[in-house]
Each structure stands twice: as C-alpha cells, then as structure tokens.
Design an enzyme around this catalytic site. Structure first.
Site, PDB file in Angstrom:
ATOM      1  N   HIS A  96       4.183  -3.609  -9.338  1.00 10.01           N
ATOM      2  CA  HIS A  96       4.940  -2.363  -9.151  1.00 10.01           C
ATOM      3  C   HIS A  96       4.572  -1.388 -10.270  1.00 10.01           C
ATOM      4  CE1 HIS A  96       8.223   0.511  -8.981  1.00 10.01           C
ATOM      5  NE2 HIS A  96       8.345   0.160  -7.711  1.00 10.01           N
ATOM      6  N   GLU A 104       1.900   2.673  -3.052  1.00 17.56           N
ATOM      7  CA  GLU A 104       2.964   3.495  -3.627  1.00 17.56           C
ATOM      8  C   GLU A 104       2.361   4.464  -4.650  1.00 17.56           C
ATOM      9  OE1 GLU A 104       7.046   1.505  -3.369  1.00 17.56           O
ATOM     10  OE2 GLU A 104       6.097   0.673  -5.140  1.00 17.56           O
TER      11      GLU A 104
HETATM   12  C1  PEP Z   1       9.852   1.907  -5.491  1.00 19.80           C
HETATM   13  O1  PEP Z   1      10.275   1.846  -6.642  1.00 19.80           O
HETATM   14  O2  PEP Z   1       9.201   0.973  -5.020  1.00 19.80           O
HETATM   15  C2  PEP Z   1      10.148   3.112  -4.719  1.00 19.80           C
HETATM   16  C3  PEP Z   1       9.476   3.294  -3.635  1.00 19.80           C
HETATM   17  O3  PEP Z   1      11.113   3.961  -5.234  1.00 19.80           O
HETATM   18  P1  PEP Z   1      11.679   5.286  -4.532  1.00 19.80           P
HETATM   19  O4  PEP Z   1      11.933   4.981  -3.090  1.00 19.80           O
HETATM   20  O5  PEP Z   1      12.926   5.607  -5.281  1.00 19.80           O
HETATM   21  O6  PEP Z   1      10.622   6.335  -4.687  1.00 19.80           O
END
Ligand code: PEP
Length: 236
Positions: free
Chosen positions: A87, A156
């Site tokens: 992450h 992400e």
């Molecule tokens: C995450 O931390 O994996 C994430 C997607 O956070 P957010 O949805 O708050 O952007």
C-alpha cells in the site's frame, strides 16, 4: 467483482464489530467477494461467512523479536489468510522498500495467503507521461510472482489516495489495459472511490473491483458499492 475496504487506522475493536455486523447483512445478499482490512488491534474472530477479513500489514515471520510487529502466529489466532502488501502509505510513509515488500510477498505466498498487492505512481511521475508511469509501475512488479494463483493487484495512484482526485475513466481503462498485460490476476482500482463515482469506475473495462479507503468507513456507502457491483455483474 471484488469490493474491498481498507479501514486504515480507524475504528476501535467494538466499532469494527458493529461495522462488520452491519456490512454482513448486505454482503450475505450479494454475490461479490467482499474484503475488509480492519486496523491491527481490531483484528478478531468475526461472525461472518460473507466477508473475508484481511490484515493491512504483517511482518514476514511466524513470531519472534520484532517489536511492534504482527507475525503469522497472531494472524492464525483469528484465521486470517488475506494480506494487503505494498500500500502506498506503507511504501511512502513507513518507508517499505521494494526488496522488503518482495520478502513479505514471498513469505505470505509460501503460507498460501490471498495477497492484495498495491501499485501506483506519485503525481510527478504521472505528470512525466505514460512511459514514465509504466516504467515506474513496472519496477513495483519486480520480484513479485505475477502468476501466483491467490494474487489480486490494486492499481492505486498515490495522488488519488485520500485526496478526492481520480484519473478519468479513460485513463483508468488505459492503465488497466496495460497492467493486465503484466498479470492476469484480478485488478482493482483504488483512490478516492466514492459512492458517486463507484458505479462508473466499476463499469470500466479490466476493472475487476475497487479498493476503498475513506468512503468505506460509511457502511451504507460501502454497501451501496457492493450493490452497484451486483447490478453490473448482471450485465458485464
Ligand atoms: C486506500 O487507502 O487504499 C484508498 C483507496 O483510500 P481512499 O479511498 O481514501 O482514497
């Protein structure tokens, strides 16, 4: 589809129990795979067959002298067999290197864990263009067994996490198509998925689900996303 909640450093143990109990009544009506990653001290045995509980982190060890860390032994107590690795908050705030992430990956792979492995580029790399982005993200795949049967990848973008910013749907489609060439594992999108954009994001080609942070703290919002996935699964 896979609908995952990363609760980060939020909710107490009792609030997490309430959360899982409320979510369970939606999850048991759904055909989606629902994953929840509670805070470490909220890991517990939960009464649910419809939600898979995972850990946001663990140290690659059975047990031992690793102050402040959680090993396999502590996860086994609660039957946890799912882990989030890579992450962006662990890469960028906690300073976890690719080498360490590979070590963790290999350890938990060997233990048969379902691994949600996160990749994604920071703002300056995105601004440098697509080639720079792909080079950066490719490095995050280095040393990772992309054929591992229990692997889920979450794309992400760092600049989209917790900011309310998201790539366009076209950009998500584009990068997901590229990442699917690297691994046929289910590919989630994460980064400011909210109840008002979740259905659109879930409709994008090569998006096999979402990883949700802040918006997942509201059971009703997260449940709504599960429902969107159910609706889309009937037509996708
Ligand atoms: C995450 O931390 O994996 C994430 C997607 O956070 P957010 O949805 O708050 O952007």
């Amino acid at each position: 589809m896979i609908i995952a909640a990363n609760l980060k450093t939020n909710l107490t143990r009792s609030a997490t129990h309430k959360y899982i109990e409320e979510l369970n009544s939606f999850a048991e009506e759904s055909s989606q795979e629902v994953l929840v990653f509670p805070a470490m001290t909220s890991l517990d045995s939960f009464e649910t067959k419809s939600i898979t509980i995972g850990t946001q982190n663990a140290y690659p060890t059975q047990n031992g002298a690793f102050t402040g860390e959680t090993g396999l032994e502590q996860l086994e107590e609660f039957g946890i067999k799912t882990i989030l690795i890579g992450h962006s908050e662990r890469r960028h705030i906690l300073g976890e290197s690719q080498e360490f992430l590979v070590e963790k990956f290999n350890y938990f792979k060997e233990k048969g864990f379902k691994i949600v492995f996160c990749v994604g580029e920071p703002q300056e790399i995105r601004e440098a263009g697509k080639e720079a982005m792909l080079t950066y993200i490719s490095k995050q795949y280095e040393g990772i067994d992309t054929e591992y049967a229990n692997l889920i990848i979450a794309y992400e973008p760092v600049w989209a996490i917790g900011t309310g910013l998201t790539p366009t749907l076209e950009d998500i489609a584009d990068i997901h198509a590229e990442l699917k060439k690297k691994s046929s594992a289910p590919l989630l999108y994460g980064g400011s998925v909210k109840v008002n954009n979740a259905k659109d994001v879930l409709s994008v080609n090569n998006v096999d689900g979402v990883l949700v942070g802040s918006a997942a703290l509201y059971v009703e919002h997260f449940s709504q996303m599960i429902q969107y996935a159910d609706e889309l699964s009937q037509i996708k």
